[in-house]
Scaffold this motif. Structure first.
Motif, PDB file in Angstrom:
ATOM      1  N   VAL A   1      35.725  24.732 -49.833  1.00 13.77           N
ATOM      2  CA  VAL A   1      35.153  25.922 -49.157  1.00 13.77           C
ATOM      3  C   VAL A   1      35.795  26.483 -48.068  1.00 13.77           C
ATOM      4  CG1 VAL A   1      32.806  26.583 -47.748  1.00 13.77           C
ATOM      5  CG2 VAL A   1      32.697  25.247 -49.866  1.00 13.77           C
ATOM      6  N   LYS A   2      36.398  25.579 -47.218  1.00 11.65           N
ATOM      7  CA  LYS A   2      37.429  25.911 -46.119  1.00 11.65           C
ATOM      8  C   LYS A   2      38.723  26.579 -46.560  1.00 11.65           C
ATOM      9  CE  LYS A   2      36.054  22.357 -42.584  1.00 11.65           C
ATOM     10  NZ  LYS A   2      34.968  23.330 -41.901  1.00 11.65           N
ATOM     11  N   ASN A   3      39.034  26.032 -47.777  1.00 10.02           N
ATOM     12  CA  ASN A   3      40.295  26.554 -48.410  1.00 10.02           C
ATOM     13  C   ASN A   3      39.894  28.140 -48.548  1.00 10.02           C
ATOM     14  OD1 ASN A   3      42.077  24.370 -47.830  1.00 10.02           O
ATOM     15  ND2 ASN A   3      41.553  23.371 -49.873  1.00 10.02           N
TER      16      ASN A   3
ATOM     17  N   THR B   1      25.510  31.272 -57.046  1.00  8.97           N
ATOM     18  CA  THR B   1      24.923  32.335 -56.080  1.00  8.97           C
ATOM     19  C   THR B   1      24.508  31.527 -54.890  1.00  8.97           C
ATOM     20  OG1 THR B   1      23.939  33.699 -58.053  1.00  8.97           O
ATOM     21  CG2 THR B   1      23.015  33.939 -55.949  1.00  8.97           C
ATOM     22  N   LEU B   2      23.969  30.532 -54.644  1.00 13.25           N
ATOM     23  CA  LEU B   2      23.368  29.866 -53.418  1.00 13.25           C
ATOM     24  C   LEU B   2      24.849  29.431 -52.873  1.00 13.25           C
ATOM     25  CD1 LEU B   2      21.258  28.597 -51.716  1.00 13.25           C
ATOM     26  CD2 LEU B   2      21.667  26.401 -53.295  1.00 13.25           C
ATOM     27  N   VAL B   3      25.918  28.935 -53.409  1.00 15.89           N
ATOM     28  CA  VAL B   3      27.012  28.598 -53.016  1.00 15.89           C
ATOM     29  C   VAL B   3      27.907  29.662 -52.137  1.00 15.89           C
ATOM     30  CG1 VAL B   3      29.266  27.818 -53.222  1.00 15.89           C
ATOM     31  CG2 VAL B   3      27.633  26.595 -54.317  1.00 15.89           C
ATOM     32  N   LEU B   4      27.851  31.073 -52.892  1.00 10.20           N
ATOM     33  CA  LEU B   4      28.557  32.272 -52.559  1.00 10.20           C
ATOM     34  C   LEU B   4      27.770  32.905 -51.352  1.00 10.20           C
ATOM     35  CD1 LEU B   4      29.485  33.925 -55.947  1.00 10.20           C
ATOM     36  CD2 LEU B   4      31.012  32.660 -54.270  1.00 10.20           C
ATOM     37  N   ASP B   5      26.486  32.709 -51.297  1.00 10.22           N
ATOM     38  CA  ASP B   5      25.712  33.190 -50.124  1.00 10.22           C
ATOM     39  C   ASP B   5      25.839  32.524 -48.925  1.00 10.22           C
ATOM     40  OD1 ASP B   5      24.598  35.398 -51.607  1.00 10.22           O
ATOM     41  OD2 ASP B   5      22.671  34.506 -51.905  1.00 10.22           O
TER      42      ASP B   5
ATOM     43  N   LEU C   1      27.860  38.366 -62.498  1.00  9.05           N
ATOM     44  CA  LEU C   1      26.731  38.884 -61.677  1.00  9.05           C
ATOM     45  C   LEU C   1      26.560  38.468 -60.241  1.00  9.05           C
ATOM     46  CD1 LEU C   1      23.628  39.783 -64.233  1.00  9.05           C
ATOM     47  CD2 LEU C   1      25.450  41.553 -63.272  1.00  9.05           C
ATOM     48  N   ALA C   2      26.612  36.864 -60.341  1.00 11.95           N
ATOM     49  CA  ALA C   2      26.868  36.322 -58.931  1.00 11.95           C
ATOM     50  C   ALA C   2      28.081  36.589 -58.122  1.00 11.95           C
ATOM     51  CB  ALA C   2      26.821  35.034 -59.265  1.00 11.95           C
ATOM     52  N   LEU C   3      29.259  36.953 -59.156  1.00 12.00           N
ATOM     53  CA  LEU C   3      30.404  37.278 -58.124  1.00 12.00           C
ATOM     54  C   LEU C   3      30.485  38.669 -57.805  1.00 12.00           C
ATOM     55  CD1 LEU C   3      32.847  35.153 -60.199  1.00 12.00           C
ATOM     56  CD2 LEU C   3      32.563  34.984 -58.019  1.00 12.00           C
ATOM     57  N   LYS C   4      29.614  39.655 -58.508  1.00  7.14           N
ATOM     58  CA  LYS C   4      29.602  41.076 -57.998  1.00  7.14           C
ATOM     59  C   LYS C   4      28.959  40.899 -56.855  1.00  7.14           C
ATOM     60  CE  LYS C   4      29.951  43.662 -62.354  1.00  7.14           C
ATOM     61  NZ  LYS C   4      29.577  44.434 -63.339  1.00  7.14           N
TER      62      LYS C   4
END
Length: 195
Positions: free
Chosen positions: A26-28, A166-170, A49-52
């Motif tokens: 995640v830091k990278n 989605t949870l990770v990206l948020d 959709l998650a990436l959009k």
């Protein structure tokens, strides 16, 4: 089985999958986003959709981010970033895009639960998000959902991976906002006012 019971199981599945993501990865990812000139995201189906949604949030945060294949998607080059999701590792469109981007000198980041897949060889950063074996199989029946209280994923057709993505990206968006000192009020400046 009632809604609240299944909701609890699904929520725990998502969190369990998301917890497997490595902090160093995640830091990278944050560093790659913060140093990128332009950012394009791509995935297929619900992963896409998650990436959009993530591209939209990056835009709100002030990054030059857009999903792939939009009319306004810019060309990418050496100082740019391509964020991909290839959960099962066998999406040929995602693999082809990773290979093409790598050839153009673009930094490629791939989210997957199959890090041994070909797409990973074209990615500078691979963020592994393991899921339950049942979720990886992609084979679900109504009886499996009915047995959701038993060990194993309650998600349908890869939903655990997609929901956890989605949870990770948020969460990454929150970390980026905190790192930039960005407030909700500042995000609204880049948010559409035609709703």
């Amino acid at each position: 089985m009632d809604f609240q019971h299944v909701l609890n199981i699904v929520g725990e599945d998502y969190k369990a999958a998301a917890r497997h993501v490595d902090d160093a990865d995640v830091k990278n990812l944050q560093e790659a986003i913060n140093t990128a000139g332009k950012i394009v995201t791509f995935g297929v189906g619900r992963e896409g959709l998650a990436l959009k949604a993530f591209a939209m949030r990056l835009h709100h945060l002030g990054y030059k981010a857009t999903p792939a294949f939009e009319m306004t998607t810019p060309p990418l080059g050496k100082n740019d970033l391509l964020l991909l999701s290839n959960g099962p590792g066998n999406f040929v469109t995602v693999e082809a895009m990773a290979k093409l981007a790598e050839e153009k000198g673009v930094t490629v980041v791939t989210f997957t639960y199959a890090p041994e897949a070909e797409v990973s060889t074209h990615s500078r950063i691979v963020i592994e998000q393991p899921t339950d074996e049942l979720a990886q199989s992609g084979l679900y029946t109504s009886s499996q959902l009915a047995a959701a209280a038993a060990p194993g994923s309650a998600g349908l057709l890869g939903s655990t991976y997609e929901g956890a993505l989605t949870l990770v990206l948020d969460t990454v968006a929150l970390l980026l906002a905190a790192g930039r000192g960005t407030t909700d009020k500042q995000l609204r400046i880049a948010h559409t006012n035609l709703e």
